[in-house]
Design an enzyme around this catalytic site. Structure first.
Site, PDB file in Angstrom:
ATOM      1  N   GLU A 268       0.832  -1.200   0.000  1.00 27.64           N
ATOM      2  CA  GLU A 268       0.000   0.000   0.000  1.00 27.64           C
ATOM      3  C   GLU A 268       0.871   1.255   0.000  1.00 27.64           C
ATOM      4  O   GLU A 268       1.804   1.356   0.794  1.00 27.64           O
ATOM      5  CB  GLU A 268      -0.928  -0.002   1.222  1.00 27.64           C
ATOM      6  CG  GLU A 268      -1.954  -1.132   1.158  1.00 27.64           C
ATOM      7  CD  GLU A 268      -3.028  -1.032   2.236  1.00 27.64           C
ATOM      8  OE1 GLU A 268      -2.975  -0.089   3.060  1.00 27.64           O
ATOM      9  OE2 GLU A 268      -3.927  -1.879   2.247  1.00 27.64           O
ATOM     10  N   HIS A 286      -8.113   1.850   0.921  1.00 25.76           N
ATOM     11  CA  HIS A 286      -8.088   1.513   2.353  1.00 25.76           C
ATOM     12  C   HIS A 286      -8.926   2.506   3.163  1.00 25.76           C
ATOM     13  O   HIS A 286      -8.449   3.108   4.137  1.00 25.76           O
ATOM     14  CB  HIS A 286      -6.656   1.478   2.891  1.00 25.76           C
ATOM     15  CG  HIS A 286      -6.506   0.607   4.114  1.00 25.76           C
ATOM     16  ND1 HIS A 286      -5.344  -0.055   4.399  1.00 25.76           N
ATOM     17  CD2 HIS A 286      -7.372   0.306   5.124  1.00 25.76           C
ATOM     18  CE1 HIS A 286      -5.485  -0.727   5.538  1.00 25.76           C
ATOM     19  NE2 HIS A 286      -6.713  -0.524   5.995  1.00 25.76           N
TER      20      HIS A 286
END
Length: 533
Positions: A268, A286
């Site tokens: 990420e 997210h």
């Protein structure tokens, strides 16, 4: 920014990441609050020693070296669910509690999960883009109804349960893979528990709600995709890495899988992912837990957890020690005092280095699943007086392991006529001591080294092992009288006339070491030890 100076013994809390102001407000009456949401690791290493508590979200990384520098830290609070950015084992070894706010995001993440499912079923995301590109491709966006379809939930915790409750309104049947769910809970929720293979073969929509662990890493990869229905969807709003993205891409590209939705990723943010090329995948950054309500609730929850710890109370969302449900807590709470007394007794009677601590739970206590909290309390009381490092409920087991002390926990049904009984055996270089205790309004010791007694666990006790022949008790009493030590109560336990016996004396004064040595020198006295409870 600083708030609330001169609070409880100058305690300080660091807010290292952005949290809702209501959480900060909760802390102002108990501590000085320092807010530095841009603090770097280097800065943190320099200042963490000054703080009693730290509140973080996902930005700040509490690595082992940062935790090692935290001389005063009592609690690490994560205003959210995952603690991937906290070295929990390092915190445990230092006796630092790690807490989170699992209930704060349950509804929020469940709603986001359902949003992705609907977007996949009705192709909302790509239809939106098409219209904004001035296109009108109605036939391209033929969707599916959820009504009558089978929902497969991998992990039936707080979030999974919320998803199930809401999707029942869509007319979906639910199957669940979760090794820890009971049939009773499953029945209440109206779901069917199956193994993972059965779920993968039968679910039309699958959603993942488990933590990322070595066991769940790449839980869903090529072999699992090959089991799924061709028209199936899969959604992951839990943790990146549970789905192997390389294999997911192949399954989506070849049509082996109808669609997928991800809010979390193996890396990420994801960079140059081949998933970006596909129309049958919905990707969000997210944000499943990112609602104003969830962030507010998370801040308030962890602030209250911090307040409890700073006040010497017990938080409820501790990740590195057992958490008890209210019903179990009420049953087991009276035994906290008993385990404290048993631990203190054992450390004062052990001789030399301790090698083993064996704890056996009898009666109803034997059936409790979370007896570990009682075991930790005994270990804490045994080790604290002999170690320079602090030992508490969090790090007790870790400290014992690091010191090479073997801890065993056992259970047996027979409690010798008592409702509950706890037996503690300690092996050391110079001795082996065994005691058994009960709680009936107050803690009592009912057996010492196999000898039946009935001893209250208060004040100073003198335990003398001797040969059970006439005159010995008198000589012990005379010796104590010579030193002005008054006997308040006496208990004697023996197995046979003329054999070895044990005498427990409750005395009104501390018994000095020189008196203990004089007692040991008396004829037919084998051993003597004083215990202050």
């Amino acid at each position: 920014m600083r708030f609330g100076a001169e609070k409880m013994d100058n305690m300080k809390v660091l807010i290292a990441d952005q949290i809702n102001e209501k959480g900060i407000d909760e802390l102002k009456d108990v501590a000085e609050v320092v807010v530095n949401t841009s603090i770097t690791k280097e800065e943190l290493l320099n200042v963490i020693k000054d703080f009693d508590a730290i509140i973080i979200r996902s930005r700040t990384k509490l690595t082992a070296d940062v935790i090692a520098a935290a001389d005063k830290l009592k609690i690490i609070a994560r205003a959210g669910v995952g603690v991937d950015n906290v070295d929990v084992p390092a915190a445990t070894e230092r006796g630092i509690m790690v807490v989170n706010a699992p209930e704060s995001t349950s509804v929020t993440v469940a709603e986001h999960t359902i949003g992705i499912i609907l977007s996949l079923a009705r192709k909302i995301a790509i239809a939106d883009k098409s219209v904004k590109d001035a296109k009108w491709e109605k036939k391209k966006f033929m969707g599916l109804e959820l009504n009558g379809k089978t929902l497969g939930v991998i992990g039936m915790g707080r979030i999974g349960s919320q998803v199930v409750t809401r999707l029942k309104a869509f007319g979906m049947d639910t199957i669940v893979y979760d090794p820890y769910i009971t049939e009773e809970v499953a029945s209440k929720l109206g779901v069917t528990v199956v193994d993972l293979e059965t779920l993968l073969k039968n679910a039309d929509v699958m959603t993942i709600h488990v933590p990322l662990t070595p066991e769940t890493k790449h839980l869903i990869a090529k072999p699992q995709f090959e089991l799924m229905k061709e028209n199936a969807f899969i959604v992951n709003c839990a943790r990146g890495g549970i789905i192997k993205e390389e294999d997911l891409y192949e399954a989506l590209k070849t049509g082996q899988l109808r669609g997928a939705g991800l809010d979390v990723y193996e890396t990420e943010p994801p960079e140059n992912s081949p998933l970006f090329e596909l129309d049958n995948v919905v990707l969000t950054p997210h944000i499943a837990a990112s609602t104003a309500e969830a962030q507010r609730d998370a801040a308030i929850i962890v602030a209250n957890e911090v307040k409890k710890v700073l006040k010497g109370e017990s938080p409820k969302n501790v990740l590195n020690m057992p958490v008890l449900d209210p019903e179990t807590f009420q049953v087991i709470k009276p035994y906290f005092k008993l385990t404290e007394k048993l631990g203190k007794f054992m450390i004062q009677t052990a001789k030399g280095n301790i090698s083993e601590i064996n704890i056996t739970y009898c009666g109803e206590l034997a059936e409790f699943q979370k007896k570990d909290i009682l075991t930790r309390m005994i270990i804490k009381e045994v080790l604290n007086p002999i170690l320079t490092e602090p030992v508490n409920m969090v790090n007790a087991a870790a400290v014992a392991e690091n010191r090479g002390i073997v801890i065993t926990e056992a259970k047996r049904c027979e409690a010798k006529g008592y409702k509950n009984l706890i037996k503690v055996d300690v092996k050391s270089d110079g001795s082996q001591m065994s005691i058994e205790g009960i709680f009936v309004g107050e803690p009592k010791i009912v057996m010492i080294n196999g000898y039946t007694v009935d001893v209250e666990t208060e004040g100073t006790m003198l335990i003398v092992t001797y040969r059970d022949i006439p005159g010995i008790i008198g000589s012990i009493g005379t010796k104590l009288g010579e030193h002005g030590i008054n006997i308040a109560k006496m208990q004697v336990g023996r197995k046979e006339l003329g054999g070895e016996a044990v005498m427990v004396l409750r005395v009104d004064q501390n018994v000095p070491a020189n008196v203990i040595e004089e007692l040991k020198k008396l004829e037919n006295v084998y051993d003597a030890v004083a215990v202050d409870l």
